[in-house]
Design a protein around this motif. Structure first.
Motif, PDB file in Angstrom:
ATOM      1  N   UNK A  10       0.819  -1.219   0.000  1.00  0.00           N
ATOM      2  CA  UNK A  10       0.000   0.000   0.000  1.00  0.00           C
ATOM      3  C   UNK A  10       0.851   1.267   0.000  1.00  0.00           C
ATOM      4  N   UNK A  11       1.927   1.276   0.769  1.00  0.00           N
ATOM      5  CA  UNK A  11       2.747   2.498   0.919  1.00  0.00           C
ATOM      6  C   UNK A  11       3.213   3.058  -0.429  1.00  0.00           C
ATOM      7  N   UNK A  12       3.778   2.264  -1.345  1.00  0.00           N
ATOM      8  CA  UNK A  12       4.208   2.843  -2.627  1.00  0.00           C
ATOM      9  C   UNK A  12       3.037   3.448  -3.415  1.00  0.00           C
ATOM     10  N   UNK A  13       1.871   2.867  -3.290  1.00  0.00           N
ATOM     11  CA  UNK A  13       0.686   3.415  -3.980  1.00  0.00           C
ATOM     12  C   UNK A  13       0.369   4.792  -3.439  1.00  0.00           C
ATOM     13  N   UNK A  14       0.382   4.939  -2.116  1.00  0.00           N
ATOM     14  CA  UNK A  14       0.137   6.249  -1.510  1.00  0.00           C
ATOM     15  C   UNK A  14       1.211   7.255  -1.914  1.00  0.00           C
ATOM     16  N   UNK A  15       2.451   6.835  -1.901  1.00  0.00           N
ATOM     17  CA  UNK A  15       3.552   7.759  -2.229  1.00  0.00           C
ATOM     18  C   UNK A  15       3.535   8.195  -3.684  1.00  0.00           C
ATOM     19  N   UNK A  16       2.915   7.391  -4.556  1.00  0.00           N
ATOM     20  CA  UNK A  16       2.796   7.769  -5.971  1.00  0.00           C
ATOM     21  C   UNK A  16       1.510   8.537  -6.248  1.00  0.00           C
ATOM     22  N   UNK A  17       0.779   8.915  -5.200  1.00  0.00           N
ATOM     23  CA  UNK A  17      -0.440   9.695  -5.400  1.00  0.00           C
ATOM     24  C   UNK A  17      -1.697   8.859  -5.529  1.00  0.00           C
ATOM     25  N   UNK A  18      -1.637   7.605  -5.115  1.00  0.00           N
ATOM     26  CA  UNK A  18      -2.797   6.732  -5.231  1.00  0.00           C
ATOM     27  C   UNK A  18      -3.872   7.004  -4.192  1.00  0.00           C
ATOM     28  N   UNK A  19      -5.046   6.486  -4.474  1.00  0.00           N
ATOM     29  CA  UNK A  19      -6.193   6.541  -3.568  1.00  0.00           C
ATOM     30  C   UNK A  19      -6.463   5.115  -3.106  1.00  0.00           C
ATOM     31  N   UNK A  20      -6.604   4.961  -1.799  1.00  0.00           N
ATOM     32  CA  UNK A  20      -6.834   3.637  -1.233  1.00  0.00           C
ATOM     33  C   UNK A  20      -8.131   3.622  -0.420  1.00  0.00           C
ATOM     34  N   UNK A  21      -8.643   2.428  -0.216  1.00  0.00           N
ATOM     35  CA  UNK A  21      -9.734   2.201   0.734  1.00  0.00           C
ATOM     36  C   UNK A  21      -9.162   1.373   1.871  1.00  0.00           C
ATOM     37  N   UNK A  22      -9.605   1.653   3.094  1.00  0.00           N
ATOM     38  CA  UNK A  22      -9.065   0.956   4.259  1.00  0.00           C
ATOM     39  C   UNK A  22     -10.105   0.945   5.375  1.00  0.00           C
ATOM     40  N   UNK A  23     -10.008  -0.029   6.281  1.00  0.00           N
ATOM     41  CA  UNK A  23     -10.945  -0.084   7.391  1.00  0.00           C
ATOM     42  C   UNK A  23     -10.575   0.919   8.487  1.00  0.00           C
ATOM     43  N   UNK A  24     -11.595   1.417   9.169  1.00  0.00           N
ATOM     44  CA  UNK A  24     -11.375   2.275  10.334  1.00  0.00           C
ATOM     45  C   UNK A  24     -12.059   1.619  11.531  1.00  0.00           C
ATOM     46  N   UNK A  25     -12.269   2.398  12.567  1.00  0.00           N
ATOM     47  CA  UNK A  25     -12.871   1.870  13.776  1.00  0.00           C
ATOM     48  C   UNK A  25     -14.308   1.396  13.552  1.00  0.00           C
ATOM     49  N   UNK A  26     -15.016   1.986  12.566  1.00  0.00           N
ATOM     50  CA  UNK A  26     -16.440   1.658  12.391  1.00  0.00           C
ATOM     51  C   UNK A  26     -16.871   1.451  10.938  1.00  0.00           C
ATOM     52  N   UNK A  27     -16.248   2.136   9.995  1.00  0.00           N
ATOM     53  CA  UNK A  27     -16.638   2.064   8.585  1.00  0.00           C
ATOM     54  C   UNK A  27     -15.380   2.021   7.729  1.00  0.00           C
ATOM     55  N   UNK A  37      -2.547  17.296  -4.123  1.00  0.00           N
ATOM     56  CA  UNK A  37      -3.802  17.937  -4.529  1.00  0.00           C
ATOM     57  C   UNK A  37      -4.625  17.052  -5.467  1.00  0.00           C
ATOM     58  N   UNK A  38      -3.972  16.467  -6.448  1.00  0.00           N
ATOM     59  CA  UNK A  38      -4.676  15.639  -7.428  1.00  0.00           C
ATOM     60  C   UNK A  38      -5.355  14.442  -6.758  1.00  0.00           C
ATOM     61  N   UNK A  39      -4.664  13.821  -5.812  1.00  0.00           N
ATOM     62  CA  UNK A  39      -5.239  12.668  -5.115  1.00  0.00           C
ATOM     63  C   UNK A  39      -6.458  13.064  -4.289  1.00  0.00           C
ATOM     64  N   UNK A  40      -6.368  14.178  -3.586  1.00  0.00           N
ATOM     65  CA  UNK A  40      -7.499  14.644  -2.776  1.00  0.00           C
ATOM     66  C   UNK A  40      -8.686  14.947  -3.685  1.00  0.00           C
ATOM     67  N   UNK A  41      -8.443  15.601  -4.806  1.00  0.00           N
ATOM     68  CA  UNK A  41      -9.551  15.901  -5.722  1.00  0.00           C
ATOM     69  C   UNK A  41     -10.134  14.635  -6.349  1.00  0.00           C
ATOM     70  N   UNK A  42      -9.329  13.601  -6.504  1.00  0.00           N
ATOM     71  CA  UNK A  42      -9.882  12.312  -6.967  1.00  0.00           C
ATOM     72  C   UNK A  42     -10.892  11.776  -5.957  1.00  0.00           C
TER      73      UNK A  42
END
Length: 185
Positions: A10-27, A37-42
């Motif tokens: 996962x880390x290289x995907x994030x560092x290259x500007x990727x968007x991931x889905x992941x579990x949190x405490x509830x959802x 900026x580009x990743x956030x706008x995605x």
């Protein structure tokens, strides 16, 4: 899109500007590097969410939150970096640290020390805060499974971090760190 339980995939995907889905405490959440900026706008486009609303940041390490330390009293900073009984995203003053595409129309940003063990480890290995917003489109319930994430977004996310969902019944509460105003309970 890949589905993996390996943080090191996962880390290289994030560092290259990727968007991931992941579990949190509830959802399930969507995340990316908040300084990309580009990743956030995605993510905003995937969710059909306007930028003016702002986004939450999560961290796995207190040291990731030191940029906000100078704006807080020692007691406030300790509260920000401590685990709470109910997962809490704290709204803290911010006009110069988080980018405007994360803050939205606010002079603050919401930050949570993630209490989900595997996602906390992911943040720690990433090396700084991550965007955290529920994995759903506007008007739909947040995803509670990786299959629901896939149904919502398909290949529009770069990776799904395959770890178990936390055991909380609802997403984090959102409170103002300075005055305890509750924005979401």
């Amino acid at each position: 899109m890949i589905i993996t339980s390996s943080i090191f995939d996962i880390i290289p995907i994030l560092k290259k500007g990727g968007v991931i889905a992941y579990p949190t405490e509830a959802v399930w959440g969507l995340g990316c590097d908040p300084f990309n900026r580009e990743s956030v706008y995605r993510i905003l486009a995937l969710k059909n969410r306007p930028v003016h609303k702002g986004l939450i940041l999560i961290s796995g390490e207190a040291e990731h939150l030191t940029p906000w330390k100078d704006q807080l009293s020692p007691e406030q900073y300790q509260r920000l970096v401590s685990d709470t009984e109910t997962p809490t995203s704290w709204v803290v003053p911010d006009t110069l640290i988080a980018p405007e595409w994360v803050r939205g129309d606010h002079a603050s940003v919401a930050i949570r020390m993630i209490q989900h063990e595997q996602t906390r480890e992911l943040c720690s290995h990433f090396g700084h805060v991550l965007v955290s917003t529920s994995a759903n489109t506007a008007g739909h319930p947040p995803a509670l499974t990786k299959d629901a994430v896939s149904q919502y977004f398909g290949d529009k996310v770069d990776a799904i971090f395959d770890a178990p969902l936390g055991h909380n019944n609802q997403p984090s509460q959102v409170k103002d760190l300075l005055c305890d105003t509750i924005y979401r309970n």
